[in-house]
Write an enzyme that holds these catalytic residues in place. Structure first.
Site, mmCIF file in Angstrom:
data_model
loop_
_atom_site.group_PDB
_atom_site.id
_atom_site.type_symbol
_atom_site.label_atom_id
_atom_site.label_comp_id
_atom_site.label_asym_id
_atom_site.label_seq_id
_atom_site.Cartn_x
_atom_site.Cartn_y
_atom_site.Cartn_z
ATOM 1 N N LYS A 9 0.838 -1.199 0.000
ATOM 2 C CA LYS A 9 0.000 0.000 0.000
ATOM 3 C C LYS A 9 0.876 1.253 0.000
ATOM 4 O O LYS A 9 0.643 2.197 -0.756
ATOM 5 C CB LYS A 9 -0.881 -0.036 1.242
ATOM 6 C CG LYS A 9 -1.605 1.243 1.554
ATOM 7 C CD LYS A 9 -2.082 1.216 3.002
ATOM 8 C CE LYS A 9 -2.714 2.530 3.401
ATOM 9 N NZ LYS A 9 -4.027 2.727 2.766
ATOM 10 N N SER A 66 -23.652 11.328 11.537
ATOM 11 C CA SER A 66 -22.343 11.950 11.724
ATOM 12 C C SER A 66 -22.287 13.311 11.044
ATOM 13 O O SER A 66 -22.907 13.526 10.004
ATOM 14 C CB SER A 66 -21.238 11.048 11.171
ATOM 15 O OG SER A 66 -21.457 10.796 9.812
ATOM 16 N N ASP A 125 -28.346 1.676 13.016
ATOM 17 C CA ASP A 125 -27.912 1.602 11.606
ATOM 18 C C ASP A 125 -27.646 0.167 11.166
ATOM 19 O O ASP A 125 -26.956 -0.570 11.865
ATOM 20 C CB ASP A 125 -26.600 2.386 11.428
ATOM 21 C CG ASP A 125 -26.785 3.885 11.612
ATOM 22 O OD1 ASP A 125 -27.876 4.387 11.299
ATOM 23 O OD2 ASP A 125 -25.824 4.549 12.058
ATOM 24 N N GLU A 133 -24.962 -7.040 2.406
ATOM 25 C CA GLU A 133 -23.718 -7.684 1.979
ATOM 26 C C GLU A 133 -23.468 -8.999 2.697
ATOM 27 O O GLU A 133 -22.582 -9.747 2.300
ATOM 28 C CB GLU A 133 -22.540 -6.725 2.115
ATOM 29 C CG GLU A 133 -22.241 -6.293 3.521
ATOM 30 C CD GLU A 133 -21.160 -5.218 3.526
ATOM 31 O OE1 GLU A 133 -21.427 -4.133 3.018
ATOM 32 O OE2 GLU A 133 -20.075 -5.489 4.034
ATOM 33 N N HIS A 162 -31.177 2.875 9.421
ATOM 34 C CA HIS A 162 -30.606 3.486 8.216
ATOM 35 C C HIS A 162 -29.879 2.416 7.403
ATOM 36 O O HIS A 162 -29.220 1.547 7.956
ATOM 37 C CB HIS A 162 -29.624 4.605 8.600
ATOM 38 C CG HIS A 162 -28.737 5.036 7.484
ATOM 39 N ND1 HIS A 162 -29.228 5.717 6.395
ATOM 40 C CD2 HIS A 162 -27.413 4.854 7.251
ATOM 41 C CE1 HIS A 162 -28.226 5.940 5.550
ATOM 42 N NE2 HIS A 162 -27.118 5.423 6.043
ATOM 43 N N HIS A 197 -21.738 11.657 -1.252
ATOM 44 C CA HIS A 197 -20.403 11.219 -1.646
ATOM 45 C C HIS A 197 -19.655 12.278 -2.427
ATOM 46 O O HIS A 197 -18.487 12.120 -2.731
ATOM 47 C CB HIS A 197 -20.494 9.931 -2.458
ATOM 48 C CG HIS A 197 -21.109 8.812 -1.685
ATOM 49 N ND1 HIS A 197 -22.466 8.577 -1.682
ATOM 50 C CD2 HIS A 197 -20.574 7.899 -0.860
ATOM 51 C CE1 HIS A 197 -22.726 7.557 -0.897
ATOM 52 N NE2 HIS A 197 -21.593 7.125 -0.381
HETATM 53 N N1 GLN Z 1 -24.821 6.902 11.574
HETATM 54 C C1 GLN Z 1 -23.747 6.667 10.688
HETATM 55 C C2 GLN Z 1 -23.186 7.971 10.165
HETATM 56 O O1 GLN Z 1 -23.913 8.873 9.988
HETATM 57 C C3 GLN Z 1 -24.185 5.813 9.530
HETATM 58 C C4 GLN Z 1 -23.018 5.458 8.640
HETATM 59 C C5 GLN Z 1 -23.360 4.514 7.520
HETATM 60 O O2 GLN Z 1 -24.480 4.379 7.127
HETATM 61 N N2 GLN Z 1 -22.390 3.861 6.983
HETATM 62 O O3 GLN Z 1 -22.016 8.112 9.908
HETATM 63 ZN ZN ZN Z 2 -25.227 5.245 5.289
#
Ligand code: GLN
Ligand code: ZN
Length: 767
Positions: free
Chosen positions: A19, A437, A603, A609, A645, A698
């Site tokens: 890496k 977050s 979450d 996956e 989520h 993103h």
């Molecule tokens: N609660 C998390 C955040 O907001 C959810 C992150 C995720 O879905 N990967 O970062």
């Molecule tokens: Zn997410």
């Protein structure tokens, strides 16, 4: 005499030298020639290690400058037009351009390699005429032979798997594409044959998924051609990750060896071989050492299994193998000096697995009695560890046993809870919220570093976190969000954070595995029974709630996500581990509720996956995954609102399971799925609270309110406005502060616009 064989060895190096070399090269700190030199050194060192540990068949061409699927695409000249490639050997700039994008061209997509956490570059075939640009397996073979005197076994991804994992062609053109690719494969194989190569390993993991009659005919044609074109070359047709489909057809193909996974496909492969036998003219690659797990093998059981297989195949035709390539495990456990000795001695990463392979091979060749002492010596760590108290806690076992037989359910069904919650919260139509977050700025990361290395004490760090919470509670109020969050500033990673606070978890110092290009992950290890030790999130959440009159949503990571992103023990079914996690999280949910938190989000981005490779096993997995979520969340009052989520992938084919989770509100990534998710609600009514992400987090681009209004309008054609929430796609921790604030302001504007339109229609308050 049986032989030992490795299907592939980790590329990254014990210190992640791989890496570091790649990233140094990308940033211009390393010349191309230096990169080649460093990578050669890593590669040869890995081969040497395997030789020293007496592996008979050592894989070559398992190494890569980024990813093996990309290597194959490059070898076949399958370079998308946008990279302005003009034929001949593929320059590194083009190779890495495909992987990472260039100023002028977006990168190729990366996606998960079967059900692992390794991501490969998806080859794009659109409008390209393939041509062989180099014979990489041959080069790798020569290098191993010339430099180290190793008679390597070149590894190649098979044509059927390669094609099925590629995109940019219509499935009706599969045969036409095979016709184009097969001659290239033939040339590679013929050159290997001329060179005197004895065995090649052709990986066809696709054969553990679905194999149709048409595919069987394709396989006959492909491998028939190979056999006719390179008759002196021996082919090991290798499968892994599950039991092979159409066993009878596959073992009848004109190849000299069949490699099967007797760890992750044990049941299916073993019963097939017992029922149908194994052809007497082939060797069996018996994948008995787990290439994906990190635990020492129960060697006596493995010897028993190999003896059972030796009833079908004489021992000179038995190859003792890893179940798959070792790229899915870290390099060596020998450096984990910070782990308790008891745990460390039970671990087998790649290097330790080499010793296990060599020993099993000896056992099956010379007889188990010959190696009894060595077996005890190698296995003792595992045996001692199995007896440790933390592996089986009576309290956890009893609780989980009771839960396993129960039907976890909220007190009242959703329509009733909903009324109670409406009464309590009095939220406007289309409530706005975020996923948890907020930006993890340099400042936040620096504070954590100072605290971790002792420069800051706990009080100072806690004060800093409170300051962040204050700032963001203030900002959220000012932006006008309805349901607030504390911002997750105290967390690095959504799994690690909880793992560090629960019993049953350990963290390695160096246990890295390649995940996404040069990006490596260091998954936590679930080694013992998981148990709640005390509140994990109450302090920060309750503090945030004390600073505002609006509701603050508690934020937890769900049981399935924690499990799927960890290395788990191999002596318990995953279902049971999930329930242990769920039971521990339930106690956190209850603690939050007691502390006055009335909305709690759990979450579960990683549910999908974890889906098994075999479609017929999906139902069972989803059933217990849903149940785990319900165990974690069902004991709260009717008025407490449970959120969940999901993100990272498409969910349109599992809406029923999502419904069954019975969360009062789900927020789900939707802005990148091109309306597919929305489309699925046309046929599939959804009658619980739901927020489809209205903008893509993103990208640093700030979306305008009108774009989000568009998303909202589309969603409301199929979803009940009274149940609809407005939120971004995912957490905002990778974003910058300014852009986040502006984006959220726009989102709140979009909500107001929508309220004024729909509120009039539905007669609901529009605040
Ligand atoms: N609660 C998390 C955040 O907001 C959810 C992150 C995720 O879905 N990967 O970062
Ligand atoms: Zn997410």
């Amino acid at each position: 005499m049986a032989k030992s064989s490795v299907l592939g060895y980790p590329r990254i190096g014990a210190e992640r030298e791989w890496k570091k070399a790649l990233e140094a090269f990308w940033s211009g700190k390393l010349e191309e020639s230096e990169l080649h030199g460093r990578l050669r050194e890593i590669r040869l060192n890995h081969l040497m290690k395997q030789k020293q540990r007496n592996i008979d068949w050592i894989a070559v061409n398992d190494f890569s400058y980024y990813d093996h699927m990309l290597d194959h695409a490059a070898m076949f000249g399958l370079i998308p037009d946008r990279f302005a490639y003009e034929g001949g050997p593929v320059p590194l700039s083009v190779y890495y351009g495909i992987a990472r994008g260039t100023r002028d061209a977006v990168a190729s997509e990366m996606t998960k390699w079967f059900n692992t956490n390794y991501h490969y570059i998806v080859p794009e075939l659109q409008g390209i005429e393939p041509a062989l640009t180099e014979n990489k397996p041959l080069q790798a073979y020569r290098e191993a032979k010339e430099k180290l005197g190793i008679e390597g076994k070149p590894v190649i991804v098979g044509p059927l798997t390669f094609l099925k994992l590629s995109k940019g062609y219509d499935r009706s053109e599969t045969d036409a594409w095979l016709e184009r690719l097969i001659p290239l494969y033939v040339r590679i194989l013929q050159e290997l044959e001329q060179e005197g190569v004895r065995w090649v390993q052709i990986d066809e993991p696709i054969l553990v998924t679905k194999v149709s009659d048409v595919d069987v005919n394709r396989l006959k044609a492909i491998y028939g051609t190979f056999a006719a074109s390179a008759p002196k070359l021996n082919i090991m047709l290798q499968t892994y990750f599950e039991s092979v489909e159409r066993y009878g057809d596959i073992v009848a193909l004109p190849v000299q060896g069949i490699g099967l996974d007797f760890v992750h496909g044990l049941g299916g492969n073993l019963s097939a071989i017992k029922a149908l036998g194994f052809p007497q003219d082939k060797v069996l690659g018996a994948g008995v050492i787990d290439g994906r797990g990190i635990w020492k093998a129960p060697l006596r059981d493995k010897i028993g299994l190999l003896e059972e297989l030796a009833n079908q195949v004489s021992d000179d035709r038995l190859i003792v193998q890893t179940s798959c390539s070792l790229i899915h495990v870290p390099v060596t456990a020998s450096r984990e000096s910070d782990l308790p000795a008891e745990l460390r001695n039970a671990l087998a990463f790649a290097d330790e697995k080499l010793d296990e392979l060599a020993l099993l091979t000896k056992a099956i060749s010379l007889g188990a009695a010959e190696v009894a002492d060595e077996v005890v010596k190698l296995e003792i760590g595992r045996l001692e560890f199995e007896r440790s108290d933390e592996r089986a806690r009576v309290d956890v076992r009893q609780a989980v046993e009771a839960l396993r037989g129960s039907r976890p359910e909220r007190g009242a069904p959703f329509p009733e809870r909903r009324l109670v919650q409406q009464e309590k919260w009095r939220l406007p139509l289309f409530p706005t919220t975020t996923i948890g977050s907020f930006p993890q700025t340099d400042e936040v990361r620096k504070a954590r570093r100072l605290w971790r290395n002792g420069e800051w004490d706990d009080t100072r760090y806690a004060g800093f976190i409170r300051g962040q919470i204050d700032t963001w509670i203030g900002l959220q109020e000012e932006i006008g969000l309805d349901v607030l969050v504390h911002g997750e500033f105290e967390r690095t990673d959504m799994v690690e954070f909880f793992g560090e606070k629960l019993a049953g978890f350990a963290f390695t110092g160096h246990g890295w595995v390649q995940s996404y290009g040069s990006r490596c992950v260091k998954p936590p290890i679930i080694y013992g029974d998981v148990a709640f030790r005390g509140p994990m999130t109450v302090e920060e959440t309750a503090y945030a709630q004390s600073r505002t009159n609006r509701p603050v949503k508690g934020m937890l990571t769900g049981p399935i996500t924690i499990m799927n992103w960890s290395f788990v023990r191999d002596d318990l079914p995953r279902e049971q581990i999930a329930y242990q996690l769920a039971y521990a999280l339930r106690q956190e949910v209850e603690a939050l509720e007691r502390a006055g938190i009335g909305m709690i989000q759990v979450d579960e981005p990683a549910v999908r996956e974890g889906l098994p490779l075999k479609e017929e096993a999906h139902g069972e997995y989803l059933d217990w995954a849903v149940k785990a979520f319900r165990i974690a969340t069902c004991t709260v009052r009717d008025s407490t609102q449970i959120h969940t989520h999901m993100c990272y992938c498409e969910f349109h084919d599992m809406i029923d399971s999502i419904k069954a989770m019975d969360a009062d509100v789900i927020s789900i990534e939707a802005s990148r799925s091109h309306g597919e998710l929305i489309h699925s609600f046309e046929t599939n009514t959804y009658q619980l609270g739901i927020g489809l992400g209205v903008y893509d987090i993103h990208s640093p681009r700030v979306p305008r309110a009108e774009e989000m209004t568009g998303m909202i309008e589309r969603a409301l054609r199929v979803l009940d406005p009274q149940l609809f929430w407005i939120n971004p796609d995912c957490g905002l921790k990778t974003r910058g502060k300014e852009e986040t604030v502006v984006s959220l302001r726009n989102m709140v504007s979009a909500a107001r616009i929508a309220r004024s339109q729909y509120g009039a229609q539905t007669g609901t308050s529009t605040k």
